[in-house]
Enzyme design. Structure first.
Site, PDB file in Angstrom:
ATOM      1  N   TYR A 154       0.830  -1.205   0.000  1.00 50.81           N
ATOM      2  CA  TYR A 154       0.000   0.000   0.000  1.00 50.81           C
ATOM      3  C   TYR A 154       0.866   1.258   0.000  1.00 50.81           C
ATOM      4  O   TYR A 154       0.625   2.196  -0.760  1.00 50.81           O
ATOM      5  CB  TYR A 154      -0.909  -0.018   1.229  1.00 50.81           C
ATOM      6  CG  TYR A 154      -1.941   1.086   1.266  1.00 50.81           C
ATOM      7  CD1 TYR A 154      -3.070   1.019   0.458  1.00 50.81           C
ATOM      8  CD2 TYR A 154      -1.803   2.177   2.121  1.00 50.81           C
ATOM      9  CE1 TYR A 154      -4.034   2.021   0.489  1.00 50.81           C
ATOM     10  CE2 TYR A 154      -2.761   3.176   2.161  1.00 50.81           C
ATOM     11  CZ  TYR A 154      -3.876   3.098   1.348  1.00 50.81           C
ATOM     12  OH  TYR A 154      -4.821   4.090   1.386  1.00 50.81           O
ATOM     13  N   LYS A 158       1.001   4.176  -2.971  1.00 51.65           N
ATOM     14  CA  LYS A 158       0.666   5.577  -2.718  1.00 51.65           C
ATOM     15  C   LYS A 158       1.874   6.490  -2.943  1.00 51.65           C
ATOM     16  O   LYS A 158       1.714   7.628  -3.411  1.00 51.65           O
ATOM     17  CB  LYS A 158       0.103   5.745  -1.300  1.00 51.65           C
ATOM     18  CG  LYS A 158      -1.213   5.003  -1.081  1.00 51.65           C
ATOM     19  CD  LYS A 158      -2.290   5.455  -2.060  1.00 51.65           C
ATOM     20  CE  LYS A 158      -3.636   4.824  -1.782  1.00 51.65           C
ATOM     21  NZ  LYS A 158      -4.688   5.278  -2.713  1.00 51.65           N
TER      22      LYS A 158
END
Length: 244
Positions: A154, A158
């Site tokens: 994740y 990002k």
């Protein structure tokens, strides 16, 4: 940018931050195109949008599937003959400590969180160049700035989205296209609602403003970034001071 009658496409907008963003742009007078993986928009959200008033449509597409992304870009443009604002909000999590994380969990998450925005932005950017205007807003995360235990995939997605934002901002500037990112912190959601009260208190104790953020507060930031014509290439942190 004057928002009245502008066309906004928001991915992953059937709930949470995406749904709040759709409501905020609709209230601002925009024509809103929502997106999700399910065939139909949730009835409760549809009712809320109808109460706000204005023009909105829902287009199903799985951001992990390149063919779906291409079809979404095509259908969204055909609806109104333009897309003025793109909000890349769709995202998933597959948390696990890095030593136990399988390559598939890494690849599957990046397909949605990073490759999907890349493909959709690329498809619409070509058309925005021709109309010589457009705004792209990417939903990143404070995790992409600072990392987090159990979120290697994740955080990487990002962080990559922030890098993509800066590149699109540089490339698009000569054609009047702006691109910014929003990095939310701990925002109230289905995920945070499932936390124990003990865990919530521990999280909130790390936030100077002493509360979780609300999806509407992230949505307000997206509207602001769409309106302000002199902000591009930036990542706006919305985290209550958690990462000061």
């Amino acid at each position: 940018m004057e928002l009245a009658d502008k066309v906004v496409l928001i991915t992953g907008s059937s709930r949470g931050i995406g749904a709040a963003t759709a409501k905020a742009f609709l209230a601002a007078g925009c024509r809103v195109i929502l997106n999700g993986r399910h065939e139909e928009l949730p009835a409760a959200l549809s009712e809320e949008l109808q109460q706000i008033g204005g023009d909105f449509h829902y287009l199903p597409a799985d951001m992990a599937q390149p063919a779906d992304v291409a079809q979404l870009a095509k259908q969204a443009w055909q609806l109104y003959g333009q897309v003025d604002i793109l909000v890349n909000n769709a995202g998933i999590t597959k948390d696990q400590l890095m030593i136990g994380m399988k390559a598939a969990a890494f690849d599957d998450l990046l397909a949605v969180n990073l490759r999907g925005p890349f493909l959709l932005t690329k498809a619409l950017l070509k058309k925005m160049y021709k109309q010589r205007r457009g705004v792209i807003i990417n939903l990143a995360s404070v995790v992409g700035l600072h990392g987090n235990i159990g979120q290697a995939n994740y955080a990487a997605s990002k962080a990559g989205l922030i890098g993509l934002t800066k590149t699109v901002a540089r490339e698009g500037a000569l054609r009047g296209i702006r691109c910014n990112a929003i990095a939310p912190g701990m925002i109230a959601s289905d995920m945070t609602n499932a936390l124990s009260e003990c865990n919530k208190k521990q999280i909130i104790s790390q936030i100077p403003l002493q509360r979780l953020g609300q999806p509407a507060e992230v949505a307000q930031t997206a509207v602001f970034l769409a309106q302000n014509d002199y902000i591009t290439g930036q990542t706006i942190v919305v985290d209550g001071g958690m990462t000061i």
